[in-house]
Design a protein around this motif. Structure first.
Motif, short mmCIF file in Angstrom:
data_model
loop_
_atom_site.label_atom_id
_atom_site.label_comp_id
_atom_site.label_asym_id
_atom_site.label_seq_id
_atom_site.Cartn_x
_atom_site.Cartn_y
_atom_site.Cartn_z
N GLN A 24 0.71 -1.16 -0.09
CA GLN A 24 -0.13 0.07 -0.02
C GLN A 24 0.82 1.27 -0.03
OE1 GLN A 24 -2.40 0.29 3.42
NE2 GLN A 24 -0.67 0.48 4.84
N GLN A 25 0.19 2.16 -0.41
CA GLN A 25 0.94 3.58 -0.38
C GLN A 25 0.46 4.49 0.68
OE1 GLN A 25 1.91 5.43 -4.26
NE2 GLN A 25 0.92 7.07 -3.64
N VAL A 26 1.37 4.99 1.44
CA VAL A 26 0.88 5.85 2.68
C VAL A 26 1.30 7.18 2.57
CG1 VAL A 26 1.47 6.11 5.17
CG2 VAL A 26 1.40 3.73 4.07
N HIS A 27 0.36 8.06 3.04
CA HIS A 27 0.62 9.82 2.83
C HIS A 27 0.36 10.16 4.19
CE1 HIS A 27 -1.50 13.81 1.94
NE2 HIS A 27 0.01 13.90 1.85
N VAL A 28 1.25 11.02 4.75
CA VAL A 28 1.28 11.69 6.03
C VAL A 28 1.28 13.20 5.54
CG1 VAL A 28 2.21 12.13 8.17
CG2 VAL A 28 2.55 9.77 6.92
N LYS A 29 0.58 14.08 5.80
CA LYS A 29 0.58 15.43 5.65
C LYS A 29 1.09 15.98 6.89
CE LYS A 29 -1.74 19.31 3.20
NZ LYS A 29 -0.83 18.96 2.07
N TYR A 30 2.25 16.98 6.96
CA TYR A 30 2.82 17.62 8.02
C TYR A 30 2.70 19.05 8.09
CZ TYR A 30 5.70 13.38 8.71
OH TYR A 30 5.92 12.03 8.76
N LEU A 31 2.28 19.72 8.99
CA LEU A 31 2.55 21.31 9.08
C LEU A 31 3.89 21.39 9.58
CD1 LEU A 31 1.35 24.15 8.95
CD2 LEU A 31 0.73 23.95 11.58
N HIS A 32 4.72 22.27 8.79
CA HIS A 32 5.99 22.43 9.25
C HIS A 32 6.13 24.01 9.47
CE1 HIS A 32 10.33 23.07 9.18
NE2 HIS A 32 10.35 23.31 7.84
N VAL A 33 6.64 24.11 11.05
CA VAL A 33 6.64 25.47 11.46
C VAL A 33 8.21 25.77 11.18
CG1 VAL A 33 6.62 26.98 13.34
CG2 VAL A 33 5.13 25.10 13.04
N ARG A 34 8.47 26.58 9.91
CA ARG A 34 9.96 26.94 9.56
C ARG A 34 10.55 27.73 10.59
NH1 ARG A 34 11.45 27.99 3.70
NH2 ARG A 34 11.13 25.74 3.22
N SER A 35 9.66 29.04 11.01
CA SER A 35 10.33 29.86 11.79
C SER A 35 9.22 30.40 12.80
CB SER A 35 10.73 31.18 10.92
OG SER A 35 9.49 31.73 10.51
N PRO A 36 9.57 31.31 13.64
CA PRO A 36 8.46 32.08 14.52
C PRO A 36 7.12 32.41 13.71
CG PRO A 36 10.70 32.71 15.18
CD PRO A 36 10.81 31.96 13.90
N ILE A 37 7.17 32.94 12.49
CA ILE A 37 6.17 33.59 11.75
C ILE A 37 5.87 32.81 10.52
CG2 ILE A 37 6.65 35.86 12.90
CD1 ILE A 37 7.89 36.60 9.90
N ALA A 38 6.66 31.99 10.18
CA ALA A 38 6.47 30.97 8.62
C ALA A 38 5.91 29.73 8.85
CB ALA A 38 7.65 31.16 7.80
N THR A 39 5.01 29.13 8.17
CA THR A 39 4.63 27.70 8.37
C THR A 39 4.42 27.36 6.89
OG1 THR A 39 2.48 28.35 8.55
CG2 THR A 39 3.63 27.95 10.66
N LEU A 40 4.52 26.06 6.65
CA LEU A 40 4.25 25.50 5.10
C LEU A 40 3.90 23.81 5.48
CD1 LEU A 40 7.02 23.75 4.44
CD2 LEU A 40 7.87 26.01 3.73
N TYR A 41 3.52 23.19 4.28
CA TYR A 41 3.29 21.83 4.39
C TYR A 41 4.27 21.20 3.89
CZ TYR A 41 -1.37 22.89 6.39
OH TYR A 41 -2.41 23.61 7.21
N GLU A 42 4.17 19.79 4.34
CA GLU A 42 5.17 18.79 3.57
C GLU A 42 4.36 17.65 3.68
OE1 GLU A 42 9.49 16.81 4.63
OE2 GLU A 42 9.08 19.03 5.14
N ASP A 43 4.45 16.87 2.47
CA ASP A 43 3.92 15.49 2.20
C ASP A 43 4.82 14.51 2.18
OD1 ASP A 43 0.69 16.35 1.82
OD2 ASP A 43 1.93 17.79 0.56
N LEU A 44 4.69 13.44 2.80
CA LEU A 44 5.56 12.39 2.82
C LEU A 44 4.57 11.26 2.47
CD1 LEU A 44 8.14 10.70 3.96
CD2 LEU A 44 6.76 10.13 6.11
N TYR A 45 5.37 10.43 1.24
CA TYR A 45 4.89 9.41 0.76
C TYR A 45 5.53 8.20 0.72
CZ TYR A 45 1.78 12.79 -1.44
OH TYR A 45 1.00 13.88 -1.97
N ILE A 46 5.02 6.94 1.08
CA ILE A 46 5.73 6.08 1.47
C ILE A 46 5.15 4.73 0.67
CG2 ILE A 46 6.80 4.26 3.02
CD1 ILE A 46 6.17 6.46 5.13
N LYS A 47 5.82 3.79 -0.06
CA LYS A 47 5.39 2.56 -0.83
C LYS A 47 6.46 1.66 -0.64
CE LYS A 47 2.85 0.72 -4.42
NZ LYS A 47 2.01 0.95 -5.77
N GLY A 48 6.61 0.73 0.29
CA GLY A 48 7.59 -0.38 0.42
C GLY A 48 8.85 0.45 0.91
#
Length: 257
Positions: A24-48
């Motif tokens: 199966q393929q797994v997806h994890v979506k993270y909120l990444h707090v890069r600095s005290p004022i800046a955030t973005l998203y990061e998507d992790l995909y795993i298959k085997g």
């Protein structure tokens, strides 16, 4: 009394269970707090054994503690990729990632040693319904705390983090309010078509040491240019700091043997 039949049953169930996860393929979506004022998203995909993390370049700027705005830029948005591959070693993994310096995109190879994780089985928490254990380590000069789940049996996480017997769902720099990755969503059996081995043929290919030398060389030149425009006699401290201000404060080639 444990019989041979029961042992075989446990082995069969374990193999079947792990085989099912491998397919199966797994997806994890993270909120990444890069600095005290800046955030973005990061998507992790795993298959085997295939793992890729895709970091969004759209950064949300928190300007007042309550409002959020997307940073404006004159250049098109691009995503940053972190691709991990198994190396012929159980202590080091190959990471390939994209990054830009002054509008030049690079494809960088980085040898990332497995952190010396210390797992505390007494410290647990639930994240998105998954039972997680606490683990601590030092990652390139930064003390980090992670929570991972064995219910997702992959040694993977966001950015360049790995080496635990389960997926990392929360990891952060100790005593800091940024350099934080926290999972907001986990999806199983997704059918999104992901290229786990992008080539980036048009990007200059360099290693991590060369990347750092280019980036810090440009920064040093910019500081020299600023100094040249200041009144005669002005002095600024020079020399490489012992630790960098970011997450990766010191690299393996800089550590005295």
């Amino acid at each position: 009394m444990i019989t041979l039949k029961k042992i075989y049953s446990v082995i069969f169930f374990t193999v079947f269970f792990l085989h099912g996860f491998a397919q199966q393929q797994v997806h994890v979506k993270y909120l990444h707090v890069r600095s005290p004022i800046a955030t973005l998203y990061e998507d992790l995909y795993i298959k085997g054994d295939h793992v890729i993390s895709i970091q969004d370049s759209i950064i949300n700027i928190n300007t007042s503690g309550t409002l959020s705005a997307i940073r404006k830029s004159n250049k098109p948005f691009t995503k940053n990729y972190f691709i991990s591959k198994n190396k012929n070693s159980d202590k080091v993994k190959d990471f390939f990632f994209t990054a830009d310096i002054r509008d030049t995109e690079y494809f960088i190879h980085d040898n990332v040693a497995i952190p010396n994780w210390k797992i505390d089985k007494a410290q647990t928490k639930k994240i998105l319904g998954y039972s997680c254990l606490k683990a601590t380590a030092k990652f390139r000069g930064t003390n980090v705390t992670a929570y991972f789940t064995k219910e997702l049996p992959y040694s993977a996480g966001p950015y360049k983090f790995y080496g635990l017997p389960g997926v990392i769902l929360d990891i952060r720099e100790d005593n800091n309010n940024y350099n934080i990755w926290k999972a907001e969503k986990v999806e199983l059996n997704i059918d999104t078509k992901i290229n786990f081995n992008p080539q980036f043929n048009n990007y200059p290919k360099i290693n991590m040491k060369e990347f750092i030398e280019i980036k810090e060389g440009i920064q040093k030149k910019e500081m020299s240019d600023i100094l040249a425009k200041m009144p005669e006699g002005t002095k600024m401290e020079s020399g490489k700091p012992k630790y960098r201000p970011g997450l990766e404060k010191v690299f393996e080639w800089e550590i005295e043997k």
